[in-house]
Design a protein around this motif. Structure first.
Motif, mmCIF file in Angstrom:
data_model
loop_
_atom_site.group_PDB
_atom_site.id
_atom_site.type_symbol
_atom_site.label_atom_id
_atom_site.label_comp_id
_atom_site.label_asym_id
_atom_site.label_seq_id
_atom_site.Cartn_x
_atom_site.Cartn_y
_atom_site.Cartn_z
ATOM 1 N N ASP A 1 34.360 32.279 35.850
ATOM 2 C CA ASP A 1 35.237 32.983 34.885
ATOM 3 C C ASP A 1 36.307 31.917 34.355
ATOM 4 O O ASP A 1 36.600 32.127 33.219
ATOM 5 C CB ASP A 1 35.775 34.054 35.246
ATOM 6 C CG ASP A 1 34.996 35.384 35.781
ATOM 7 O OD1 ASP A 1 34.073 35.163 35.062
ATOM 8 O OD2 ASP A 1 35.223 36.172 36.568
ATOM 9 N N ILE A 2 36.674 31.077 35.219
ATOM 10 C CA ILE A 2 37.973 30.333 34.807
ATOM 11 C C ILE A 2 37.355 28.809 34.885
ATOM 12 O O ILE A 2 37.051 28.273 35.927
ATOM 13 C CB ILE A 2 39.108 30.409 35.779
ATOM 14 C CG1 ILE A 2 39.405 31.831 35.835
ATOM 15 C CG2 ILE A 2 40.261 29.645 35.399
ATOM 16 C CD1 ILE A 2 40.498 32.416 36.778
ATOM 17 N N ASN B 1 38.739 33.389 40.522
ATOM 18 C CA ASN B 1 39.836 34.303 39.931
ATOM 19 C C ASN B 1 40.309 34.854 41.396
ATOM 20 O O ASN B 1 39.853 35.703 41.816
ATOM 21 C CB ASN B 1 39.660 35.187 38.878
ATOM 22 C CG ASN B 1 40.589 35.942 38.409
ATOM 23 O OD1 ASN B 1 41.943 35.896 38.838
ATOM 24 N ND2 ASN B 1 40.546 36.623 37.338
ATOM 25 N N THR C 1 43.138 36.297 41.487
ATOM 26 C CA THR C 1 44.214 37.432 41.168
ATOM 27 C C THR C 1 44.261 38.571 42.031
ATOM 28 O O THR C 1 45.503 39.296 42.484
ATOM 29 C CB THR C 1 44.326 37.813 39.720
ATOM 30 O OG1 THR C 1 44.272 36.547 38.982
ATOM 31 C CG2 THR C 1 45.270 38.799 39.213
#
Length: 323
Positions: A129-130, A253, A255
């Protein structure tokens, strides 16, 4: 609010494997996937061929039959989709988890569509994703992409491909063969040693015959509308350029893990803390599966060596329930 035995975040191959195990053991569960089934595989380049053989991509001992020894993206999509649908897995697609909190021994998992309560949660979110950014002027221009899909788009264009990995080399070769003027920009001294063994000689030969230009020991200095400027061994070079494929890798990610309280190694690899026999983290009831276990070491875990995580996790959950 739905009460479940386990919530699985991520509907990739390993998330699906966890769902299959939970279903076999009679646990109530849901798989939450922010995109389509096996979203990361779906976002691979359209012509992508796996490094692994089909039997190493199998989950739950369900045969994966492919036309070649190394299956392609389209075959993998068909395989994992059929597993999810034929086994009637409880998988909610296009549902993104937004927060996770824990009170006593119970988690509340909130998505953009629903909320759930569970004593156990599996994080199987991968790492696609990143992108690793270049952090150079012009990186936000429309002509710059950190993802590559179809070479047809770049036919007749001057394309700079940044990186020396499988994704960079595949893109460079495919774009060249569709008529693009391709330049490879490589930070190191050579094409990456991890590049697929049947592809690496191809790119090296294309470089030798100068069909594809290359700058070794080079980095990007600046990207402009019609040019790209690079730092090379011989000084600064500015090239005419239409598109930039900055395929410099990706990172997980973290988070959700941070939010839940999972700890990490203190070095740059940022490897999450977990028990390698049960896959449970330092937070009771939180399990890791797949690529995310490697932190920033994204070349450590693959489908073939992490598919065993599903059974390890579900056996541990069942064992807790029986005590």
């Amino acid at each position: 609010m739905k009460n479940l035995d386990i919530v699985i975040v991520g509907g990739g191959p390993i998330g699906i494997a966890c769902g299959l195990e939970a279903q076999k053991k009679g646990l109530t569960y849901v798989i939450l996937e922010k995109g389509p089934i096996v979203n990361s595989v779906y976002n691979y380049p359209v012509n992508m061929q796996f490094f692994s053989s089909s039997e190493k991509l199998e989950i739950d001992e369900i045969p994966f039959i492919s036309k070649e020894a190394k299956p392609r993206r389209s075959e993998a999509l068909e395989y994992y989709r059929r597993i999810a649908t034929s086994n009637k897995l409880n998988i909610n697609l296009f549902e993104k988890v937004t927060s996770v909190s824990k009170v006593d021994n119970e988690f509340t998992i909130v998505s953009d569509k629903n909320s759930y309560k569970s004593k156990n949660i599996v994080i199987a979110t991968g790492f696609y994703d990143i992108p690793n950014l270049l952090d150079v002027p012009g990186e936000n221009l429309p002509k710059v992409s950190h993802y590559y899909n179809d070479p047809h788009f770049y036919a007749g264009q001057k394309v700079a491909v940044i990186g020396a990995s499988n994704s960079s080399v595949d893109a460079a070769l495919e774009c060249y063969r569709k008529g693009a003027d391709v330049t490879l920009i490589i930070r190191g001294t050579e094409v990456g040693q991890r590049v697929k063994y049947w592809v690496r000689p191809d790119i090296i030969n294309r470089i030798k015959e100068e069909s594809i230009k290359v700058f070794y020991n080079s980095t990007v200095k600046e990207i402009a509308k019609d040019t790209i400027t690079i730092n090379t061994e011989k000084g600064i070079e500015t090239l005419q350029n239409d598109f930039v494929l900055a395929l410099t890798g990706y990172k997980p990610n973290f988070t959700l893990l941070d939010e839940i309280g999972v700890s990490f190694s203190e070095d740059a690899n940022k490897i999450p803390t977990y028990n390698d026999e049960t896959m449970e983290t330092n937070v009771a009831g939180v399990y890791l599966a797949g690529v995310i276990c490697g932190g920033m070491e994204t070349h450590k875990w693959f489908i073939e060596n992490s598919r065993i995580h599903a059974k390890m996790i579900i056996d541990n959950v069942v064992g807790k329930n029986n005590n």
